[in-house]
Enzyme design. Structure first.
Site, short mmCIF file in Angstrom:
data_model
loop_
_atom_site.label_atom_id
_atom_site.label_comp_id
_atom_site.label_asym_id
_atom_site.label_seq_id
_atom_site.Cartn_x
_atom_site.Cartn_y
_atom_site.Cartn_z
N THR A 12 0.86 -1.18 0.00
CA THR A 12 0.00 0.00 0.00
C THR A 12 0.90 1.23 0.00
OG1 THR A 12 -1.80 -1.09 1.22
CG2 THR A 12 -1.69 1.28 1.42
N GLY A 31 -1.40 -4.15 4.96
CA GLY A 31 -2.47 -5.14 4.98
C GLY A 31 -3.08 -5.32 6.35
#
Length: 525
Positions: A347, A430
């Site tokens: 991310t 995550g």
């Protein structure tokens, strides 16, 4: 103050504006926007677009985003849910008919509609000053002219290479010559450059209603996906009311479900009943409490979290955390908890504060490394695999259903106090993210570490089976965890990555920090 005889770096300190991202090119592009008079939101959108090119394993315009925003640096926190939904023809029955007992992690059935572009345009319209075409310029230039592969990007790329090789379009773009790129290689993405140029010229509609949408849907259908042009056309981000809890005199804000930010707030509520400050920040007792609190909070998440709008009120009610806290024993692990399999993923998180003290906490992702492992060859867009989070159990709150949003791991954070924004912050990774948020906040608010030290500090994560510890966790602490019944292993990869900006109203200063576990940097002026 840090020890200048040991490895590390100082936090970045300034007065006017600050950006912290996980990639230097992203930080520089955002800083240029701020110097031109753009808002913090303009800078965050520009940064996210650059990272969609130069960190393709972590994010992209085929993914989702969530945002928290304090206009003018006050304590009014605005939230935006920019996550996509399952296709209108998605069904549990169809997937079970294929012999599946759980959602596939990769492939067309894991792909949900991309929500990021809609969110970017809405945020630009509501809180921006510069045109979207200007904000996309750096990303277009990097995709067209080329960008150098940084160290952490190359590390992740190597791990994902076998999956990229399974998809011809992904392999053609991301495995030139049949191999993952190395540190220092130059890479170009001409198809993505053209796509970004079309979006810059034609706006949001080009992505959701035009030729780009038709190309994406057609490619997914060719692979067996049940996506339809109507799924793209129906995509809309939603303004949401953030949820929050108090911790050590501060207010910590998160995006409500379908986002897992609630999990971090439950952890904080549990830990607020312990005197962490009296414990060694590197010691067994501190990590044991955090691990047990995380196991309890993740169990809550996996039992209850979906799109239920009333869930936050129930789990943050005053009577909920004490019952969970009572299950924690200082000298042994809880044996009766279910052990879900948790995983880290890739991310990008962006923190920005501008000269007007607008504070933006912005996160963008395609979930697993290179998302679903599928790239649209005509557009160069990597599809996210957020649908992998759904359950194939119709009775579960996170059950797959048409046009439904899945449980989402990416979570921007915001801290406020006494009427002001104090810190936009985030920790990528995550399922690790709630634990990472809590560990960072405890480092700051319980142990008084400076911002960079708090981010650098060694991490541990109970992945549902064992406690994965980074190499910086002391041997004596590992032994103490084992004595309490925890199985401990050395983490193969670092846990997440973080960025944050601390706003000191009294002194008129900004302090920024970026995680050494990534390639990024914080810069200000």
């Amino acid at each position: 103050m840090r020890d200048f005889q040991t490895p590390g770096r100082s936090a970045v300190r300034t007065t006017q504006a600050m950006v912290a991202t996980s990639h230097p090119l992203s930080t520089l592009a955002a800083l240029d926007v701020l110097r031109e008079g753009g808002t913090a939101m303009d800078a965050a959108i520009c940064a996210a677009a650059v990272q969609a090119v130069v960190e393709p394993q972590s994010t992209g315009i085929g993914g989702d985003c969530f945002v928290l925003h304090c206009p003018g640096g006050g304590d009014r926190v605005l939230g935006l849910n920019g996550s996509g939904r399952a296709p209108g023809r998605a069904s549990i029955e169809a997937l079970r008919g294929m012999g599946l007992t759980q959602m596939p992690t990769f492939g067309p059935h894991s792909v949900t509609t991309p929500g990021a572009i809609d969110a970017w345009f809405r945020l630009s319209s509501d809180h921006g000053r510069l045109p979207m075409a200007r904000l996309l310029e750096p990303a277009i230039a990097h995709a067209e002219d080329g960008y150098v592969i940084y160290d952490r990007v190359a590390f992740d790329w190597q791990i994902a290479a076998p999956r990229l090789a399974e998809d011809p379009a992904s392999a053609a773009i991301f495995l030139p010559g049949g191999a993952a790129l190395q540190v220092g290689d130059l890479h170009r993405q001409p198809a993505l450059a053209q796509t970004l140029r079309i979006i810059a010229q034609e706006g949001r509609a080009a992505f959701y209603d035009g030729d780009l949408a038709r190309a994406m849907v057609a490619h997914l259908q060719s692979l067996g996906g049940v996506h339809d042009p109507a799924d793209w056309a129906a995509t809309r981000s939603d303004a949401v009311t953030p949820i929050s809890t108090g911790y050590r005199g501060y207010r910590v804000h998160q995006v409500p479900p379908n986002n897992q930010g609630l999990t971090a707030l439950v952890m904080l509520d549990i830990l607020s009943g312990f005197d962490l400050a009296a414990l060694d920040p590197d010691g067994t007792e501190r990590l044991h409490l955090e691990i047990e609190a995380s196991r309890l909070a993740y169990a809550d998440r996996d039992r209850h979290l979906g799109e239920d709008p009333g869930l936050a009120a129930r789990l943050l009610a005053p009577g909920h955390a004490p019952g969970l806290r009572a299950a924690i024993h200082p000298d042994r692990r809880i044996e009766s908890l279910p052990e879900p399999e948790l995983a880290t993923s890739d991310t990008v998180y962006i923190s920005v504060v501008d000269r007007d003290r607008n504070a933006v906490s912005f996160i963008n992702s395609t979930y697993h490394s290179f998302g679903a492992g599928i790239t649209c060859p005509q557009t160069g867009i990597i599809f996210q695999n957020r649908g992998a989070s759904f359950r194939l159990d119709a009775a579960h709150p996170n059950a797959l259903a048409p046009r439904k949003r899945p449980l989402h791991t990416i979570m921007p954070g915001m801290v406020t106090k006494d009427g002001h924004a104090v810190m936009p912050y985030g920790v990528m990774g995550g399922d690790y993210q709630p634990a990472g948020h809590v560990h960072l906040l405890a480092n700051l608010l319980d142990y008084g570490m400076d911002l960079q030290q708090a981010i650098d500090h060694p991490r541990a994560f109970h992945d549902g089976r064992v406690v994965q510890v980074e190499r910086g966790v002391p041997a004596r602490t590992i032994a103490g965890l084992q004595d309490r019944g925890h199985e401990v292993a050395c983490a193969a990869e670092p846990h997440g990555g973080a960025q944050a900006i601390w706003i000191d109203r009294e002194r008129g200063t900004l302090t920024g920090a970026s995680d050494p576990r990534k390639d990024g940097i914080a810069l200000g002026y």
